[in-house]
Design a protein around this motif. Structure first.
Motif, mmCIF file in Angstrom:
data_model
loop_
_atom_site.group_PDB
_atom_site.id
_atom_site.type_symbol
_atom_site.label_atom_id
_atom_site.label_comp_id
_atom_site.label_asym_id
_atom_site.label_seq_id
_atom_site.Cartn_x
_atom_site.Cartn_y
_atom_site.Cartn_z
ATOM 1 N N UNK A 19 0.842 -1.244 0.016
ATOM 2 C CA UNK A 19 0.100 0.005 -0.060
ATOM 3 C C UNK A 19 0.826 1.195 -0.062
ATOM 4 N N UNK A 20 1.951 1.233 0.606
ATOM 5 C CA UNK A 20 2.832 2.583 0.764
ATOM 6 C C UNK A 20 3.410 2.563 -0.622
ATOM 7 N N UNK A 21 3.747 1.693 -1.398
ATOM 8 C CA UNK A 21 4.146 1.646 -2.650
ATOM 9 C C UNK A 21 3.205 2.382 -3.659
ATOM 10 N N UNK A 22 1.914 1.682 -3.484
ATOM 11 C CA UNK A 22 0.673 2.429 -4.413
ATOM 12 C C UNK A 22 0.580 3.733 -4.133
ATOM 13 N N UNK A 23 0.682 4.283 -3.053
ATOM 14 C CA UNK A 23 0.802 5.640 -2.470
ATOM 15 C C UNK A 23 1.845 6.450 -3.010
ATOM 16 N N UNK A 24 3.174 5.947 -3.072
ATOM 17 C CA UNK A 24 4.180 6.495 -3.494
ATOM 18 C C UNK A 24 4.280 6.860 -4.908
ATOM 19 N N UNK A 25 3.521 5.865 -5.738
ATOM 20 C CA UNK A 25 3.352 5.862 -6.985
ATOM 21 C C UNK A 25 2.287 6.754 -7.581
ATOM 22 N N UNK A 26 1.571 7.321 -6.464
ATOM 23 C CA UNK A 26 0.315 8.307 -6.861
ATOM 24 C C UNK A 26 -0.840 7.343 -7.293
ATOM 25 N N UNK A 27 -0.988 6.184 -6.790
ATOM 26 C CA UNK A 27 -2.099 5.507 -7.384
ATOM 27 C C UNK A 27 -3.205 5.240 -6.502
ATOM 28 N N UNK A 28 -2.933 5.876 -5.052
ATOM 29 C CA UNK A 28 -4.036 5.799 -4.360
ATOM 30 C C UNK A 28 -3.541 7.060 -3.354
ATOM 31 N N UNK A 29 -4.505 7.507 -2.978
ATOM 32 C CA UNK A 29 -4.456 8.633 -2.146
ATOM 33 C C UNK A 29 -4.100 8.218 -0.483
ATOM 34 N N UNK A 30 -3.787 9.140 0.269
ATOM 35 C CA UNK A 30 -3.572 8.953 1.691
ATOM 36 C C UNK A 30 -4.886 8.451 2.210
ATOM 37 N N UNK A 31 -5.711 8.931 2.089
ATOM 38 C CA UNK A 31 -6.953 8.429 2.609
ATOM 39 C C UNK A 31 -7.245 7.160 2.223
ATOM 40 N N UNK A 32 -7.465 6.751 1.076
ATOM 41 C CA UNK A 32 -7.501 5.490 0.558
ATOM 42 C C UNK A 32 -6.542 4.497 1.155
ATOM 43 N N UNK A 33 -5.312 4.884 1.390
ATOM 44 C CA UNK A 33 -4.269 4.090 1.984
ATOM 45 C C UNK A 33 -4.758 3.758 3.341
ATOM 46 N N UNK A 34 -5.041 4.635 4.167
ATOM 47 C CA UNK A 34 -5.383 4.656 5.559
ATOM 48 C C UNK A 34 -6.834 3.559 5.642
ATOM 49 N N UNK A 35 -7.511 3.913 4.751
ATOM 50 C CA UNK A 35 -8.854 2.744 4.864
ATOM 51 C C UNK A 35 -8.443 1.468 4.306
ATOM 52 N N UNK A 36 -7.613 1.223 3.234
ATOM 53 C CA UNK A 36 -7.435 -0.022 2.957
ATOM 54 C C UNK A 36 -6.424 -0.575 4.153
ATOM 55 N N UNK B 58 -9.282 -5.134 -3.637
ATOM 56 C CA UNK B 58 -9.163 -3.540 -3.528
ATOM 57 C C UNK B 58 -8.280 -3.061 -4.712
ATOM 58 N N UNK B 59 -7.145 -3.773 -4.805
ATOM 59 C CA UNK B 59 -6.192 -3.330 -5.493
ATOM 60 C C UNK B 59 -6.543 -3.565 -7.298
ATOM 61 N N UNK B 60 -7.220 -4.597 -7.382
ATOM 62 C CA UNK B 60 -7.946 -4.770 -8.642
ATOM 63 C C UNK B 60 -8.880 -3.575 -8.945
ATOM 64 N N UNK B 61 -9.750 -3.314 -8.056
ATOM 65 C CA UNK B 61 -10.660 -2.152 -8.214
ATOM 66 C C UNK B 61 -9.751 -0.827 -8.808
ATOM 67 N N UNK B 62 -8.802 -0.631 -7.931
ATOM 68 C CA UNK B 62 -7.992 0.566 -8.046
ATOM 69 C C UNK B 62 -7.312 0.684 -9.357
ATOM 70 N N UNK B 63 -6.825 -0.506 -9.946
ATOM 71 C CA UNK B 63 -6.211 -0.711 -11.330
ATOM 72 C C UNK B 63 -7.136 -0.518 -12.336
#
Length: 159
Positions: free
Chosen positions: A102-119, A146-151
């Motif tokens: 999840x930290x990587x997805x946040x770092x890559x800009x694929x999820x927001x801080x809020x989405x990261x905390x929820x996940x 969850x990651x499938x939906x993000x992508x």
């Protein structure tokens, strides 16, 4: 104030961003001396902050001219990143590994801080209060969904 691990991590990430070669090569003892800490602190930072799940490859050579080399893995497409993450998740996953992904997805800009905390909350051991193996399997299933939906939302292919 940030702790020494945060400072060392930021220093290494800054050097890595400035590197034309795509990697940073350091000597553990020199870095420890620079930050006035024990060399094991450097090991701790590298093993916890520069993992495969967070998008890094770490190589090391021990001995006289030894070094630690850190590469930032660049992904050519969202599809490749998706497949790599799904493979990392596998059939079961620990909470720490899930948080690293999840930290990587946040770092890559694929999820927001809020989405990261929820996940993170959804896959935490406090929420998934089952026997360890069941918990890790359920965590993998939830995280993969969850990651499938993000992508899919971001335009990456999930198949």
């Amino acid at each position: 104030m940030r702790n020494i691990s945060d400072i060392i991590e930021q220093h290494l990430k800054t050097i890595l961003k400035q590197s034309r070669s795509g990697f940073v090569e350091i000597q553990r003892s020199e870095l420890a001396q620079k930050f006035q800490c024990v060399p094991s602190q450097i090991n701790y930072v590298i093993s916890t902050r520069f993992s495969k799940e967070k998008g890094y490859i770490v190589e090391s050579k021990r001995g006289g001219g030894g070094y630690i080399r850190i590469h930032r893995v660049e992904i050519s497409s969202l599809k490749d990143l998706f497949h790599m993450i799904v493979e990392m998740i596998g059939q079961q996953i620990s909470q720490q590994t899930a948080e690293d992904i999840l930290a990587r997805l946040l770092d890559e800009g694929l999820i927001t801080e809020r989405e990261c905390r929820i996940m993170k909350a959804a896959v935490s051991r406090e929420v998934l209060s089952f026997e360890l193996q069941v918990r890790d399997q359920l965590r993998a299933t939830l995280l993969r969904a969850m990651i499938t939906q993000i992508f899919i939302h971001r335009g990456g292919e999930s198949s």
